[in-house]
Design an enzyme around this catalytic site. Structure first.
Site, PDB file in Angstrom:
ATOM      1  N   ARG A  56     -14.118  27.177 -21.955  1.00  0.00           N
ATOM      2  CA  ARG A  56     -14.436  27.510 -23.335  1.00  0.00           C
ATOM      3  C   ARG A  56     -15.451  26.490 -23.853  1.00  0.00           C
ATOM      4  NH1 ARG A  56      -9.073  26.893 -26.246  1.00  0.00           N
ATOM      5  NH2 ARG A  56     -10.267  27.610 -28.051  1.00  0.00           N
ATOM      6  N   ASP A  74      -1.967  26.520 -22.739  1.00  0.00           N
ATOM      7  CA  ASP A  74      -2.639  27.763 -23.122  1.00  0.00           C
ATOM      8  C   ASP A  74      -2.641  28.810 -22.016  1.00  0.00           C
ATOM      9  OD1 ASP A  74      -3.281  26.771 -25.640  1.00  0.00           O
ATOM     10  OD2 ASP A  74      -5.218  25.974 -24.975  1.00  0.00           O
ATOM     11  N   SER A  84     -15.368  24.834 -26.886  1.00  0.00           N
ATOM     12  CA  SER A  84     -14.926  23.861 -27.891  1.00  0.00           C
ATOM     13  C   SER A  84     -15.102  22.445 -27.371  1.00  0.00           C
ATOM     14  CB  SER A  84     -13.455  24.094 -28.245  1.00  0.00           C
ATOM     15  OG  SER A  84     -12.614  23.709 -27.168  1.00  0.00           O
ATOM     16  N   ASN A 136     -11.438  24.317 -34.519  1.00  0.00           N
ATOM     17  CA  ASN A 136     -11.441  23.216 -33.561  1.00  0.00           C
ATOM     18  C   ASN A 136     -10.833  21.966 -34.180  1.00  0.00           C
ATOM     19  OD1 ASN A 136     -13.505  21.837 -35.047  1.00  0.00           O
ATOM     20  ND2 ASN A 136     -15.057  23.091 -34.045  1.00  0.00           N
ATOM     21  N   ARG A 149      -9.993  20.968 -38.201  1.00  0.00           N
ATOM     22  CA  ARG A 149      -8.624  20.771 -38.665  1.00  0.00           C
ATOM     23  C   ARG A 149      -8.468  19.408 -39.344  1.00  0.00           C
ATOM     24  NH1 ARG A 149      -4.747  23.664 -34.102  1.00  0.00           N
ATOM     25  NH2 ARG A 149      -6.151  25.371 -33.640  1.00  0.00           N
TER      26      ARG A 149
END
Length: 318
Positions: A19, A92, A21, A160, A164
């Site tokens: 991914r 995950d 991020s 992300n 946050r």
């Protein structure tokens, strides 16, 4: 939502699917560095793949499909041969993988605990003011927070890690809960107000470890990733994942587990199933030989189901 999966393979000996991020890229870069260090002539590339979970940011994770939304497109690229391995936060990665794929290895686990990030000098869950607003997208965290502090107000939290943290700084939340390992990997250790003890909040299955997913039968990649393997962590996570699998759960369900393997090869597994509002927790533990980690996980699942977890899980699916 349908996302396009890359079809062109980068020119490299090994291609990592990840991914995009900041945390996912840190993890992929770390794996890349280990693989290149093991064989300096090896060329390793990272292929960034956008997943459904990255594309949908305005809905609670429990409503959009759970853990698989962060892996589906990467797994499609893996099956197509566009990438050779996928790097996941193991928490995950679903326990049921698509046909043709397998968990190749698990890396050494970092801090397994959840972390409190709070405003105004708050240093622990117990210091939070009455009716404090806590951001979390995890039903597991929500249930255990409310079991300890039923006065707290829970609000969904996506985005992300940087986003946050910013929301705490802006005052939208009194505190948020994130994985301590992720904060440490990104250099945000100083933001941690409390590393929440596991006897207060059991972590997610696989939390703190990376899982390396590969194609079944790909002996070349399997041999390459052995440098990443940590066998004590493998056994611990094998027990946790067997517990989760035995319950048929995912991140739409408040399930937690944590296993530790000692120097003598004894494995201790603690598991929990909760009602979302925290009014009931069913938990137990089991100890045994780490060589039989899966059996321990399955047996503990059967025990908590018999103790009332089956009723809680049925409530969640009605």
């Amino acid at each position: 939502m349908t996302l396009s999966v890359p079809t062109a393979r980068p020119d490299a000996d090994l291609v990592i699917g990840s991914r995009g991020s900041a945390l996912a890229l840190w993890q992929a870069e770390w794996v890349k560095a280990q693989l290149e260090r093991a064989v300096p002539t090896r060329r390793v590339a990272i292929q960034i793949i956008k997943t459904t979970g990255d594309a949908i940011l305005d809905a609670p994770l429990s409503k959009i499909g759970g853990k698989g939304v962060f892996t589906k497109e990467i797994e499609e690229a893996l099956l197509a041969g566009v990438v050779d391995l996928a790097v996941h936060s193991l928490k995950d990665l679903p326990t049921r993988l698509p046909d043709g794929l397998k968990l190749g290895c698990v890396t050494q686990r970092e801090d397994v605990r959840d972390a409190l990030v709070a405003r105004d000098g708050i240093r622990s869950l117990d210091e939070l003011p009455p009716r404090a607003i806590i951001g979390t997208s995890s039903l597991r965290r929500q249930a255990q927070l409310l079991a300890r502090r039923p006065d707290l107000q829970l609000a969904d939290l996506r985005g992300n890690v940087g986003t946050r943290l910013q929301r705490v700084d802006e005052g939208r939340y009194d505190a948020i809960i994130l994985a301590a390992a992720g904060l440490s990997r990104l250099g945000f250790e100083a933001r941690i107000a409390q590393r929440i003890p596991t006897d207060i909040m059991l972590p997610a299955v696989g939390q703190g470890a990376l899982g390396i997913e590969i194609r079944e039968g790909d002996s070349t990649t399997q041999a390459a990733i052995e440098v990443l393997a940590h066998h004590r962590t493998w056994h611990a996570c094998e027990a946790e994942r067997a517990f989760l699998h035995g319950l048929g759960g995912g991140c739409q369900v408040p399930i937690a587990a944590h296993a530790v393997v000692d120097d003598e090869g004894r494995l201790r597994l603690r598991g929990l199933v909760a009602r979302v509002d925290g009014t009931r927790l069913v938990q137990d533990e089991l100890t045994g030989d780490a060589r039989f980690a899966e059996d321990i996980g399955r047996e503990l699942a059967e025990r908590v189901l018999a103790q009332g977890a089956a009723e809680l899980l049925a409530e969640l699916h009605t």
